[in-house]
Enzyme design. Structure first.
Site, short mmCIF file in Angstrom:
data_model
loop_
_atom_site.label_atom_id
_atom_site.label_comp_id
_atom_site.label_asym_id
_atom_site.label_seq_id
_atom_site.Cartn_x
_atom_site.Cartn_y
_atom_site.Cartn_z
N THR A 96 0.86 -1.18 0.00
CA THR A 96 0.00 0.00 0.00
C THR A 96 0.89 1.23 0.00
O THR A 96 1.65 1.45 0.95
CB THR A 96 -0.91 0.01 1.24
OG1 THR A 96 -1.68 -1.20 1.25
CG2 THR A 96 -1.86 1.20 1.22
N LYS A 172 -6.89 0.92 -3.53
CA LYS A 172 -6.46 0.30 -2.27
C LYS A 172 -6.54 1.30 -1.11
O LYS A 172 -7.00 0.96 -0.01
CB LYS A 172 -5.04 -0.24 -2.38
CG LYS A 172 -4.48 -0.83 -1.06
CD LYS A 172 -5.34 -1.97 -0.53
CE LYS A 172 -4.95 -2.40 0.88
NZ LYS A 172 -3.63 -3.03 0.95
N LYS A 240 0.09 4.50 9.03
CA LYS A 240 0.66 4.70 7.70
C LYS A 240 -0.42 4.84 6.63
O LYS A 240 -0.42 5.79 5.84
CB LYS A 240 1.58 3.52 7.34
CG LYS A 240 2.09 3.55 5.90
CD LYS A 240 2.89 2.31 5.56
CE LYS A 240 2.08 1.08 5.31
NZ LYS A 240 1.42 1.07 3.97
#
Length: 298
Positions: A96, A172, A240
């Site tokens: 990702t 995503k 994150k």
């Protein structure tokens, strides 16, 4: 026998490598932890010490590391894969990352004659190991032409979202926006129930059979009920990933009030000492509640 290379034997990567091995691929693997590759190879496959060694022997190289920094190191660090990949071979990036970084990486690899697939994945370790995970991909047609068989072997659903890198990573991070917000909301709901003296097991039973349920409530609050914060996906993953969501939106001045709040909740959990615990540990930021321990109802 077909050959494929995989770099990064964490929870998802090990499952993907095992799935491909079970489906007839000769797997060449490496991991920053040398023992991980050796353990994998004991059941079939070849362990190597560096990404370059894997890339030298593979027409398709799959990277399943944590983030863009690690992907850079896999490709361009000492003994990196990029210098060893043959022209026309394919690099499949499953992390990702910032979509703009992924778009730029496609161009960098194209300059070296390497094809690239922007291919973030979702579904967790169990679905990776059973070949049932979801892949959100985008790539040039020639990259798909060379790697389609590998993609279809490693994932239950491979969404082909565009003919250039970027779309896969964009979808995503939108998925991660929802996942992070749902976990944070689930934790808030369970915390309120505990604060109000509702039995945790009863609350879980009712919500999972009612309209307020979500996949994340059902899955993550089971961890809370068990008092088990072993990290299947850690708090810092959502620090994150929601950070990437907010960075993407900020570039176009697009407001994301729920994602912003969820990000702050995971940040708070991380700085409170729960960074490496399961992401359901975000519930620990709420004051004045007694959490279940080992299946007890609070």
């Amino acid at each position: 026998m077909n050959k494929a290379g995989l770099i990064g034997l964490g929870a998802m990567g090990a499952g993907i490598a095992a799935t491909l091995r079970d489906r007839g691929y000769e797997m060449h693997v490496c991991d920053a932890r040398p023992g991980a590759a050796v353990r994998f190879a004991e059941a079939g496959g070849v362990a190597w010490a560096t990404p370059a060694q894997v890339a030298h022997r593979s027409e398709v190289v799959i990277s399943v590391v944590v983030n863009a920094v690690q992907t850079e190191d896999v490709l361009f660090g000492e003994n990196g894969a990029a210098a060893a990949m043959k022209p026309g071979s394919v690099f499949v990036m499953c992390s990702t990352v910032d979509p703009n970084w992924s778009i730029a990486l496609e161009e960098r690899l194209a300059a070296l004659g390497i094809l690239y697939i922007d291919a973030p994945i979702s579904g967790g370790a169990a679905k990776a190991a059973s070949g049932q995970m979801t892949m959100m991909s985008s790539a040039r047609p020639e990259a798909y032409a060379r790697a389609d068989a590998v993609l279809d072997a490693m994932a239950g659903k491979v969404y082909r979202l565009g003919d250039r890198a970027g779309a896969g990573s964009k979808v995503k991070i939108i998925n991660q926006l929802l996942a992070g917000v749902h976990i944070a909301a689930a934790a808030e709901a369970m915390a309120l129930g505990l604060r109000e003296g509702v039995a945790a097991e009863a609350l879980y039973e009712v919500i999972t059979h009612s309209a307020g349920n979500s996949w994340m409530f059902e899955n993550r609050m089971a961890h809370v009920l068990a008092g088990d914060y072993t990290p299947l996906s850690a708090v810092d993953i959502f620090v994150k990933d929601l950070g990437l969501v907010l960075d993407t939106a900020r570039a176009s001045k697009f407001p994301l009030p729920l994602a912003s709040t969820a990000h702050q909740m995971f940040m708070q959990a991380s700085t409170a000492g729960f960074a490496k615990e399961d992401d359901s540990a975000v519930i620990k930021i709420f004051p004045g509640i007694e959490l279940p321990r080992g299946g007890e109802s609070a």
